[in-house]
Design an enzyme around this catalytic site. Structure first.
Site, PDB file in Angstrom:
ATOM      1  N   GLY A  15     -12.402  14.171   5.090  1.00 41.86           N
ATOM      2  CA  GLY A  15     -12.537  15.275   4.132  1.00 41.86           C
ATOM      3  C   GLY A  15     -13.994  15.705   4.001  1.00 41.86           C
ATOM      4  NE  ARG A  29     -35.105  21.808  10.127  1.00 44.67           N
ATOM      5  CZ  ARG A  29     -35.130  22.831   9.277  1.00 44.67           C
ATOM      6  NH1 ARG A  29     -35.545  22.648   8.052  1.00 44.67           N
ATOM      7  NH2 ARG A  29     -34.765  24.032   9.671  1.00 44.67           N
ATOM      8  NE  ARG A  76      -8.564  12.849   6.080  1.00 41.04           N
ATOM      9  CZ  ARG A  76      -8.672  13.657   5.021  1.00 41.04           C
ATOM     10  NH1 ARG A  76      -8.021  14.794   4.988  1.00 41.04           N
ATOM     11  NH2 ARG A  76      -9.412  13.328   3.996  1.00 41.04           N
ATOM     12  CG  ASP A 107     -11.902   4.582   3.301  1.00 41.12           C
ATOM     13  OD1 ASP A 107     -11.686   5.811   3.496  1.00 41.12           O
ATOM     14  OD2 ASP A 107     -11.151   3.871   2.618  1.00 41.12           O
ATOM     15  CB  THR A 130     -16.033  10.227   0.804  1.00 40.78           C
ATOM     16  OG1 THR A 130     -14.861  10.352  -0.020  1.00 40.78           O
ATOM     17  CG2 THR A 130     -16.708   8.917   0.452  1.00 40.78           C
ATOM     18  CG  ASP A 132     -11.955  10.211  -2.482  1.00 41.14           C
ATOM     19  OD1 ASP A 132     -11.871  11.195  -3.230  1.00 41.14           O
ATOM     20  OD2 ASP A 132     -11.174  10.004  -1.524  1.00 41.14           O
ATOM     21  CG  ASP A 134     -13.052   5.694  -1.383  1.00 41.57           C
ATOM     22  OD1 ASP A 134     -14.030   6.261  -0.866  1.00 41.57           O
ATOM     23  OD2 ASP A 134     -11.896   5.807  -0.951  1.00 41.57           O
ATOM     24  NE  ARG A 176      -5.310  10.513   0.898  1.00 44.54           N
ATOM     25  CZ  ARG A 176      -5.541  11.454   1.787  1.00 44.54           C
ATOM     26  NH1 ARG A 176      -4.669  12.384   2.017  1.00 44.54           N
ATOM     27  NH2 ARG A 176      -6.660  11.451   2.489  1.00 44.54           N
ATOM     28  NE  ARG A 260     -12.329  17.920   0.908  1.00 46.41           N
ATOM     29  CZ  ARG A 260     -11.126  17.707   1.411  1.00 46.41           C
ATOM     30  NH1 ARG A 260     -10.311  16.851   0.828  1.00 46.41           N
ATOM     31  NH2 ARG A 260     -10.733  18.312   2.486  1.00 46.41           N
TER      32      ARG A 260
HETATM   33  O1  F6P Z   1     -10.959  11.828   0.701  1.00 46.97           O
HETATM   34  C1  F6P Z   1     -11.310  12.971   0.014  1.00 46.97           C
HETATM   35  C2  F6P Z   1     -10.085  13.662  -0.521  1.00 46.97           C
HETATM   36  O2  F6P Z   1     -10.502  14.846  -1.160  1.00 46.97           O
HETATM   37  C3  F6P Z   1      -9.222  12.836  -1.449  1.00 46.97           C
HETATM   38  O3  F6P Z   1      -9.699  12.747  -2.762  1.00 46.97           O
HETATM   39  C4  F6P Z   1      -7.922  13.582  -1.337  1.00 46.97           C
HETATM   40  O4  F6P Z   1      -6.836  12.779  -1.659  1.00 46.97           O
HETATM   41  C5  F6P Z   1      -7.866  13.964   0.105  1.00 46.97           C
HETATM   42  O5  F6P Z   1      -9.212  14.036   0.530  1.00 46.97           O
HETATM   43  C6  F6P Z   1      -7.162  15.241   0.372  1.00 46.97           C
HETATM   44  O6  F6P Z   1      -7.160  15.471   1.731  1.00 46.97           O
HETATM   45  P1  F6P Z   1      -6.707  16.831   2.406  1.00 46.97           P
HETATM   46  O7  F6P Z   1      -7.733  17.863   2.075  1.00 46.97           O
HETATM   47  O8  F6P Z   1      -6.670  16.528   3.861  1.00 46.97           O
HETATM   48  O9  F6P Z   1      -5.375  17.163   1.832  1.00 46.97           O
END
Ligand code: F6P
Length: 327
Positions: A15, A29, A76, A107, A130, A132, A134, A176, A260
């Site tokens: 993401g 750079r 992905r 991750d 990310t 998240d 996490d 997620r 995002r």
């Molecule tokens: O990993 C970042 C994230 O924004 C998560 O919080 C979310 O669950 C996921 O990506 C959503 O992914 P996509 O944009 O592929 O639906």
């Protein structure tokens, strides 16, 4: 003797997160400053497999530090998780002489980088990109600060209308597998409840709390739910509350992908720049297959093998703060 790195490829994977562009800029750079040849790999690992790789100059990263998304695009990529895909990727890097990789992602991306770096002789550096937050081994991830502030701004606005109508709002934020956006945005907007994947949601407790608040005429309530909460997200939570408390005016708001996008915060631009700089310095110093984070304001280096096994934990202290402050 350790072979010196001469050509570095940089990619963004998983993401997108605000600040990825600032990080790409720093990587490119810093590499150019050291006289290295720099390449951008498009669409994450997919660009490595499909040979979608472009040379990067100083000008290629001009005027991007303030932009959200990623100029290298992201994906992905399933093929990279097959040995055949990784072999193709390796051959594409080899034919250009790329002998160092910087992977900016979450991750899942590090798992890919870890497998690749164990199979082939191209050193990899992972940087945490990310929203998240996490990832273990770092206090910050690129994009979290911007995303959580986007959520806070939205929740503040929702509280205004909740107050005006004496309503209960169930607000779903991203995450997620991780509750950091929910936890931080919930604490900073005074949410009455915060539901996260890392803790079991007992809906009965929430109903009891709401009933007690109703008796005290506290009718405005904000429940922040991480999308990955095992109870099933905002819609499910709202459905059960409405069934059990039909007198409550319940509304749902799913914030989704606005979290995002957008221009990165100052914090995200700074950590992205620091991390990008240190990723290249690490490759030059001969570091192999490490994850670069920031802990206690110092750079922190963790072997990729370890980084993929660890997870950030949410301490009980946080949950206790939520409970006490939301009464
Ligand atoms: O990993 C970042 C994230 O924004 C998560 O919080 C979310 O669950 C996921 O990506 C959503 O992914 P996509 O944009 O592929 O639906």
């Amino acid at each position: 003797m350790e072979k010196k790195v001469t050509k570095i490829g940089v990619l963004t994977s998983g993401g997108d997160s605000p600040g990825m562009n600032a990080c790409i800029r720093a990587v490119v750079r810093t590499g150019l400053y050291h006289g290295l040849e720099m390449f951008g790999i498009l669409r994450g690992f997919a660009g490595m497999v499909e040979d979608d790789i472009i040379p990067m100059e100083s000008q290629s990263v001009a005027n991007i530090i303030q932009r959200g998304g990623t100029i290298l695009k992201t994906a992905r990529c399933k093929e990279f998780y097959e040995p055949e895909g990784r072999k193709k990727a390796y051959q594409n890097l080899k034919k250009r002489g790329i002998d160092g990789l910087v992977i900016i992602g979450g991750d899942g991306s590090f798992r890919g980088a870890q497998i690749f770096s164990n199979e082939f002789d191209i050193p990899c550096i992972g940087l945490p990109g990310t929203i998240d937050k996490d990832i273990a081994g770092t206090d910050f991830t690129i994009g979290f600060d911007t995303a959580v502030n986007t959520a806070v701004e939205a929740i503040d606005k929702i509280r205004d209308t909740a107050e005006a109508h004496d309503r209960l709002f169930v607000i779903e934020v991203m995450g997620r597998d991780a509750g950091y956006i929910a936890l931080h945005s919930g604490i900073s907007t005074g949410a009455e409840n915060i539901l996260i994947p890392e803790r079991k949601t007992v809906i009965e407790d929430i109903i009891l709390q709401l009933a007690e608040k109703e008796r005290r005429k506290k009718l405005v309530n904000i429940i922040v739910v991480a999308e990955g909460d095992e109870f099933g997200g905002a819609d499910e939570v709202a459905k059960v509350i409405t069934q059990r408390m039909p007198q409550q005016e319940v509304r749902v708001c799913i914030l989704g992908h606005i979290q995002r996008g957008g221009s990165p915060s100052c914090m995200d631009r700074v950590i992205a720049s620091r991390m990008g700089f240190h990723a290249v310095e690490s490759l030059i110093e001969g570091r192999h297959n490490v994850f670069v984070g920031i802990v206690n304001n110092r750079m922190n280096y963790l072997p990729l093998d370890e980084a993929v096994k660890k997870r950030q934990r949410i301490s009980e202290e946080w949950m206790n703060i939520v409970k006490i402050l939301s009464s």
